[in-house]
Design a protein around this motif. Sequence first.
Motif, short mmCIF file in Angstrom:
data_model
loop_
_atom_site.label_atom_id
_atom_site.label_comp_id
_atom_site.label_asym_id
_atom_site.label_seq_id
_atom_site.Cartn_x
_atom_site.Cartn_y
_atom_site.Cartn_z
N ALA A 1 0.84 -1.21 0.00
CA ALA A 1 0.00 0.00 0.00
C ALA A 1 0.87 1.25 0.00
CB ALA A 1 -0.93 -0.01 1.21
N TYR A 2 1.92 1.24 0.80
CA TYR A 2 2.82 2.40 0.84
C TYR A 2 3.46 2.64 -0.51
CZ TYR A 2 7.18 4.91 1.41
OH TYR A 2 8.22 5.79 1.24
N ALA B 1 0.93 4.02 -3.01
CA ALA B 1 0.57 5.42 -2.71
C ALA B 1 1.72 6.35 -3.05
CB ALA B 1 0.18 5.55 -1.24
N GLN C 1 -4.27 6.01 -5.93
CA GLN C 1 -5.23 6.00 -4.83
C GLN C 1 -5.33 4.56 -4.32
OE1 GLN C 1 -6.67 8.68 -3.41
NE2 GLN C 1 -5.50 9.95 -4.85
N VAL C 2 -5.14 4.36 -3.03
CA VAL C 2 -5.06 3.01 -2.47
C VAL C 2 -6.14 2.80 -1.42
CG1 VAL C 2 -3.60 1.36 -1.23
CG2 VAL C 2 -2.56 2.97 -2.84
N LEU D 1 -6.81 0.25 1.50
CA LEU D 1 -6.17 -0.79 2.30
C LEU D 1 -7.22 -1.41 3.22
CD1 LEU D 1 -3.62 -2.28 3.22
CD2 LEU D 1 -3.16 -0.37 4.79
N LYS E 1 -1.89 1.28 7.78
CA LYS E 1 -1.60 2.60 7.21
C LYS E 1 -0.50 3.31 8.00
CE LYS E 1 -3.77 7.02 5.94
NZ LYS E 1 -5.04 7.77 5.80
N SER F 1 3.10 3.22 6.78
CA SER F 1 3.53 4.22 5.80
C SER F 1 4.03 5.47 6.50
CB SER F 1 2.38 4.58 4.85
OG SER F 1 2.05 3.48 4.03
N THR G 1 1.07 11.50 0.48
CA THR G 1 1.12 10.03 0.37
C THR G 1 0.08 9.39 1.28
OG1 THR G 1 3.48 10.08 -0.19
CG2 THR G 1 2.58 7.98 0.59
N ARG H 1 -3.46 9.50 0.18
CA ARG H 1 -3.84 8.58 -0.91
C ARG H 1 -4.15 7.18 -0.40
NH1 ARG H 1 -0.02 11.82 -3.87
NH2 ARG H 1 1.73 10.47 -3.31
N ILE H 2 -3.98 6.92 0.88
CA ILE H 2 -4.29 5.60 1.45
C ILE H 2 -5.57 5.69 2.27
CG2 ILE H 2 -3.50 3.72 2.92
CD1 ILE H 2 -0.63 4.62 2.39
N HIS H 3 -6.57 4.94 1.86
CA HIS H 3 -7.85 4.89 2.58
C HIS H 3 -7.94 3.57 3.31
CE1 HIS H 3 -12.03 5.13 3.64
NE2 HIS H 3 -12.37 4.14 2.82
#
Length: 680
Positions: free
Chosen positions: A310-311, A314, A319-320, A322, A334, A337, A358, A361-363
């Motif tokens: 995921a890191y 992103a 767009q990620v 997780l 998350k 990251s 960054t 961009r991780i949900h």
Amino acid sequence: MKRINILEGTSGTWRFEILSDSTSPIIVDLDFFDEVLPQAIERLADAHTKGIIFEFKDAATATDYETLFREAKAWQVFEDRLSNVAKRINRLKAFQKPIVCIVHQACTSAAFAFASIANYLLIAKDHVKLGFPESKFGLMPGFGGTINIWQRLGPEAALSILTSGKLYQSEEAVRLGIADQIFNSEAEAISLAESWIVAHQEPDLDRQLSIKDTESEYFVNLSSKINRSFPGQLAIVQVFQDSLNENLEDAYEIEAEAYSKTLLRKEPQAMIRLQEHGLADAAQMAANASAFPFKKVGVIGAGMMGAGIAYEAAKAGFQVVLKDVSLESAEKGKSYSAKVLDKSISLGKSNLTEKESTLNRIHATDQLSDLQDADLIIEAVYEDVALKNQVIAESASLLSADGIFASNTTSLPISKLAIASQRPDNFIGLHFFSPVDRMPLVEVIRGKHTSQETIEKALHFISKLKKIPIVVQDGPAFFTSRIFFNYLLEGITMIQEGIPLEQIEGAARIAGFAVGPLAVLDEISLDLMVKVYEQLPKLHDSQQRALRYLKKLIAEGRSGRRTGKGFYDYPSDGGKKEYSQDADVEISKDIPSTEVLKNRLLNVVALDSFRCLEEGILAKPIDGDIGSVYGLGYPIQTGGVFGHIDQVGVGKFIEECETFAAAGEQWKIPESLKGRVFYP
């Protein structure tokens, strides 16, 4: 190509302006030294000349290794030419007149060796990198570079610069002492150079290489600071020893002879083939893949692997989503990251703005529906067939119309996992390595029904992550895990033969493996290895013996580091792990030498790699070399598994393997191996 303008300066100076004739970097080679040095000597011989300035106006980073290797084979002619260069450098310095070098851009390898002739080195504030990257290929700096850096820094500091393979930017170069001053413009540089020459008409030049009395003990133990598997590093220490208290002329000659001999070694050629050509070709393959507009990437499983993937996604701008079974677990994933980014910021490699963008961009989520319309879904859940099948079946339908599904499995057959998806043609294996943010390799596994379009999309994604792919065919444990399991198997087999653990692990380290097989087993846990064995479709007798032994240790509470005991004992206070000897296994009265154990560990991995090539798991040898070094940690000085066989020679390799035949089925030698040469 290069162009050299020789310009008369003020105050009795001459300036050699060195430029590129094209957009390519300047190549500094034997021809360069043969052209420039005689002209510099001629100027310095003039009584009216007070000093000279060499100025690299363009990047000088190109090294034609193939030409060097070819020239070195004609060793007598090559050594004579190197000897002439050594004599000319010595003569240049013998005038006792100041020499200044101005560097505007990157200056590495032979070009940096040339620049290091100077008594004073001026470098531009930006765009400059100095260093000897050839060291990471098993070579040593030549053309006077080794002696010049020793003379400038002394042996201890010089050894670090000469062997690190690092490139140093301006401020660090000045701090380390390999450069003297930073300039902001060419006019300033020329003014500084001419002023320095005027002020230093009798530069303090030590004509003899020596060490301080306080450094003597360190110098005796200098070889303990290097990687002894790299011929170039051994050669540097030998040059230091042989040149000690010699005059400068003899020291340059000693370096020239050592440099020539190092070029004739097999290791540097194998390492360059792998690191320069193999990696570049693999990266280019990914870059050439058909573009696909990935926008949304789903990662299922927020453990170490999923969090790392995921890191990386992103960071690459995707767009990620997780997803894990609980929001708490997803958020924890998350947070990995955030930790990586914080460390990157502390090292000056990132900043708070990049961190914020960054992380935005991780949900993190526990809702499967958040994966809807993902262009790529990567499952990274626990290595269990039933669990993976469940995850695949419930999430594959959420892909966008042209999306693809990937499994991050380490060993489960992709073709079987694909059955749980609705479209086996868009199902693929993407085997990342831990820690994902530091490991460059991704093993791409093509299943029985995986389409070429899916392969292209996967390669395009990997290219965006700036990682290195190898593409392999499906099969039990694919390639990297399969040869990794053989490495572990041999360690277990040796223990069962009564070979002490410390000798097995020591032989692995001497061979060049980062970690011994038994320490690795403790880290991944014996339980996981048992599960892997139980999920393989078939086990030969050696694997079955290993499985039974692992189960015995687990029953005794020895499951690895997490339980405090495995092949090693782990003190509860967090102290250093200790060797543990199984009381049920009698120590052998005929313990093989370290050299034999080392060859056994190297060869068992290489032999199974050849089987993978013959079975079609691998398409070509270089894929096996890349996968073994950057996936397993196979010793890099070999150039990889097939580089190792070529270095040993297939005849000798087979003979060695035959002596290990009693150890088990892993030593069966395919008839097709005989007479093979992988890199003619």
